[in-house]
Design a protein around this motif. Structure first.
Motif, PDB file in Angstrom:
ATOM      1  N   ALA A  76     -12.767   2.071 -15.927  1.00  0.00           N
ATOM      2  CA  ALA A  76     -13.366   3.125 -15.107  1.00  0.00           C
ATOM      3  C   ALA A  76     -12.304   4.140 -14.682  1.00  0.00           C
ATOM      4  O   ALA A  76     -12.502   5.356 -14.792  1.00  0.00           O
ATOM      5  CB  ALA A  76     -14.042   2.524 -13.873  1.00  0.00           C
ATOM      6  N   ARG A  77     -11.165   3.638 -14.248  1.00  0.00           N
ATOM      7  CA  ARG A  77     -10.092   4.537 -13.817  1.00  0.00           C
ATOM      8  C   ARG A  77      -9.577   5.382 -14.967  1.00  0.00           C
ATOM      9  O   ARG A  77      -9.339   6.574 -14.844  1.00  0.00           O
ATOM     10  CB  ARG A  77      -8.918   3.739 -13.238  1.00  0.00           C
TER      11      ARG A  77
ATOM     12  N   GLU B 113       2.290  10.745  -4.550  1.00  0.00           N
ATOM     13  CA  GLU B 113       3.133  11.882  -4.192  1.00  0.00           C
ATOM     14  C   GLU B 113       4.051  12.272  -5.340  1.00  0.00           C
ATOM     15  O   GLU B 113       4.316  13.435  -5.588  1.00  0.00           O
ATOM     16  CB  GLU B 113       3.964  11.550  -2.943  1.00  0.00           C
TER      17      GLU B 113
ATOM     18  N   ARG C 239     -12.947  -4.019 -16.315  1.00  0.00           N
ATOM     19  CA  ARG C 239     -13.946  -2.983 -16.113  1.00  0.00           C
ATOM     20  C   ARG C 239     -13.416  -1.903 -15.178  1.00  0.00           C
ATOM     21  O   ARG C 239     -13.635  -0.711 -15.374  1.00  0.00           O
ATOM     22  CB  ARG C 239     -15.193  -3.646 -15.521  1.00  0.00           C
ATOM     23  N   GLN C 240     -12.716  -2.355 -14.155  1.00  0.00           N
ATOM     24  CA  GLN C 240     -12.171  -1.425 -13.184  1.00  0.00           C
ATOM     25  C   GLN C 240     -11.138  -0.507 -13.838  1.00  0.00           C
ATOM     26  O   GLN C 240     -11.139   0.704 -13.639  1.00  0.00           O
ATOM     27  CB  GLN C 240     -11.539  -2.226 -12.054  1.00  0.00           C
TER      28      GLN C 240
ATOM     29  N   VAL D  82       0.774   5.457  -1.952  1.00  0.00           N
ATOM     30  CA  VAL D  82       1.054   6.780  -1.414  1.00  0.00           C
ATOM     31  C   VAL D  82       2.230   7.409  -2.134  1.00  0.00           C
ATOM     32  O   VAL D  82       2.170   8.550  -2.600  1.00  0.00           O
ATOM     33  CB  VAL D  82       1.353   6.683   0.097  1.00  0.00           C
TER      34      VAL D  82
ATOM     35  N   ASN E  14     -11.107   6.253 -17.662  1.00  0.00           N
ATOM     36  CA  ASN E  14     -12.067   7.296 -17.991  1.00  0.00           C
ATOM     37  C   ASN E  14     -12.041   8.434 -16.989  1.00  0.00           C
ATOM     38  O   ASN E  14     -12.077   9.603 -17.347  1.00  0.00           O
ATOM     39  CB  ASN E  14     -13.478   6.700 -18.073  1.00  0.00           C
ATOM     40  N   ALA E  15     -11.968   8.053 -15.704  1.00  0.00           N
ATOM     41  CA  ALA E  15     -11.963   9.073 -14.663  1.00  0.00           C
ATOM     42  C   ALA E  15     -10.760   9.994 -14.825  1.00  0.00           C
ATOM     43  O   ALA E  15     -10.882  11.224 -14.778  1.00  0.00           O
ATOM     44  CB  ALA E  15     -11.944   8.420 -13.285  1.00  0.00           C
TER      45      ALA E  15
ATOM     46  N   GLU F  31       0.817  -1.213   0.000  1.00  0.00           N
ATOM     47  CA  GLU F  31       0.000   0.000   0.000  1.00  0.00           C
ATOM     48  C   GLU F  31       0.860   1.276   0.000  1.00  0.00           C
ATOM     49  O   GLU F  31       0.438   2.320  -0.469  1.00  0.00           O
ATOM     50  CB  GLU F  31      -0.948   0.011   1.198  1.00  0.00           C
ATOM     51  N   ASP F  32       2.055   1.134   0.532  1.00  0.00           N
ATOM     52  CA  ASP F  32       2.936   2.311   0.538  1.00  0.00           C
ATOM     53  C   ASP F  32       3.231   2.801  -0.867  1.00  0.00           C
ATOM     54  O   ASP F  32       3.411   3.990  -1.103  1.00  0.00           O
ATOM     55  CB  ASP F  32       4.242   1.986   1.250  1.00  0.00           C
TER      56      ASP F  32
ATOM     57  N   ALA G 271     -20.661  19.760 -23.921  1.00  0.00           N
ATOM     58  CA  ALA G 271     -20.871  19.203 -22.587  1.00  0.00           C
ATOM     59  C   ALA G 271     -22.351  18.956 -22.319  1.00  0.00           C
ATOM     60  O   ALA G 271     -22.720  17.986 -21.689  1.00  0.00           O
ATOM     61  CB  ALA G 271     -20.296  20.127 -21.530  1.00  0.00           C
ATOM     62  N   LYS G 272     -23.178  19.847 -22.842  1.00  0.00           N
ATOM     63  CA  LYS G 272     -24.612  19.683 -22.600  1.00  0.00           C
ATOM     64  C   LYS G 272     -25.304  18.984 -23.745  1.00  0.00           C
ATOM     65  O   LYS G 272     -26.500  18.718 -23.687  1.00  0.00           O
ATOM     66  CB  LYS G 272     -25.262  21.048 -22.392  1.00  0.00           C
TER      67      LYS G 272
ATOM     68  N   ARG H 109     -10.992  12.174 -17.900  1.00  0.00           N
ATOM     69  CA  ARG H 109     -12.003  13.194 -17.706  1.00  0.00           C
ATOM     70  C   ARG H 109     -11.391  14.385 -16.971  1.00  0.00           C
ATOM     71  O   ARG H 109     -11.524  15.524 -17.373  1.00  0.00           O
ATOM     72  CB  ARG H 109     -13.148  12.618 -16.890  1.00  0.00           C
TER      73      ARG H 109
END
Lengths: 224, 224
Positions: A109-110, A91, A105-106, A87, A112-113, A83-84, A137-138, A116
């Motif tokens: 999703a990432r 950083e 799929r995951q 981080v 795209n995020a 997990e370090d 956008a609209k 974006r």
DNA sequence: TACCCCCGTGACAAAGCTGTGACAAATATT
DNA sequence: AATATTTGTCACAGCTTTGTCACGGGGGTA
């Protein structure tokens, strides 16, 4: 959209590449850090998926080097338990991370995020040609005369986008089809219909187009 | 920045407190779960470092109770070997965890990471769009006309939060799903249901939405 | 004039999207 | 352990969007 996939595990790299291609990316691959840097500087990808653990240069180093020069979105691949790394990676300047093992799929999703967030500056929120104001956008166009907003369907949207970006020029049928329907294409009938439907929405008199001009034998263009 | 440190091991609690004070936090301490809840509700800390194993109320319970009310960032302290605790903790709503024994440096990194993540969404205690007043902290909406407070479920809460923050803009399905369910996502059916349920709670007439507008093929937006 | 190609047009069918209600599964609460 | 709440799943109806097709007109060319 070009994506660079960097992983010394070739099988995994292939899986990722396959996933991204299905999403419409043009995918480049590297199997070590040094090569990755080379590909990055040569090919200028729009997105980098980067494994942390690699021979020669590890992902952190690659990420840091790239960040010295630009802000290409970077997604790190880390191993569960370390997990370090996450981080540290964030950083250093990575935009996001995915923990192995992950589902396609995951990853999508990432991706795209991240795009974006980064891409918000890529597309202007409004484009204007003469009396016509388009808000991607609209997904709507507004006639400046009456101020009425007209909603567009996804396909109409992509068509108008294509014409607006290249306003004043004539776009060939092939180019337009590629932009609207993608590489699997469509036939001319469909485009004819789409143009017609867009005209009905944005032209005061669809029979005598003021905006979308047709050039017989070639394609269409937005008159600016 | 106020931090609340909860650990029945007073020595460790002191070490953590010292570390955080050096980072500029104002530190409160509790040595058991019950007291922790009391301190939390009285002092409204910006961050909670919470041990899992404690007499009386354990960390999970404390975390769950807090999550019923708000989203104060919580970092869990777990023991090595109890990997299940980590999964459970994150599911319950903790933002991150640190495995004992840990170095002060590690803790600080996690704290910063969590605050950074939370900070981007750091919100005012109330948001208002037209006649609708939303209190993220209390997890409820109020119609200004009748003043009645309507409680929201956690998911409804995140959805409304997402729409309120970007009121007036259309949010794509992907963005919303990412915000509400996180990177592992959900399918469109679930979002459709969630929108429906939120509409029933906040719209005078759910069939003719005044607030939550749907943009076919794109997503939803809060009309401001 | 007859023929061909290209484009606009309208009607229609197929596919997809959204709202809706009912119900099952998971979760919290007592 | 029993109950209530919240969340996920499914199928259906209605509407919109998209794809398909056939027709007709205009402008070339033999």
């Amino acid at each position: 959209m070009k994506a660079l996939v960097v992983d010394d595990d070739r099988v995994l790299a292939d899986v990722i590449a396959f996933t991204l291609r299905r999403e419409g990316f043009e995918v480049l691959m590297s199997y070590d850090g040094e090569n990755a840097l080379k590909r990055w500087s040569e090919d200028q990808p729009d997105l980098i998926v980067l494994d942390v653990n690699m021979p020669k240069l590890d992902g952190f180093t690659v990420c840091r080097r790239i960040r010295e020069h630009d802000d290409t979105p970077i997604i790190l691949l880390t191993v569960r338990g370390e997990e370090d790394d996450i981080v540290k990676g964030l950083e250093i300047g990575a935009d996001d991370y995915v923990v192995k093992p992950f589902s396609p799929r995951q990853l999508v999703a990432r991706v795209n995020a991240v795009l974006r967030r980064a891409g918000s500056t890529l597309q202007p929120s409004e484009m204007q040609v003469r009396e016509l104001c388009y808000s991607p956008a609209k997904r709507e166009v507004t006639h400046l005369r009456d101020g009425k907003a007209i909603p567009l369907t996804p396909l109409e949207n992509r068509l108008l986008e294509c014409l607006m970006i290249n306003a004043g020029q004539v776009m060939t049928v092939d180019i337009i089809i590629d932009h609207v329907w993608g590489p699997d294409g469509a036939d001319r009938d469909m485009l004819r219909q789409l143009v017609r439907r867009l005209r009905i929405k944005i032209e005061p008199d669809p029979s005598n187009p003021e905006y979308i001009q047709t050039v017989p034998g070639l394609g269409y263009g937005l008159i600016s």
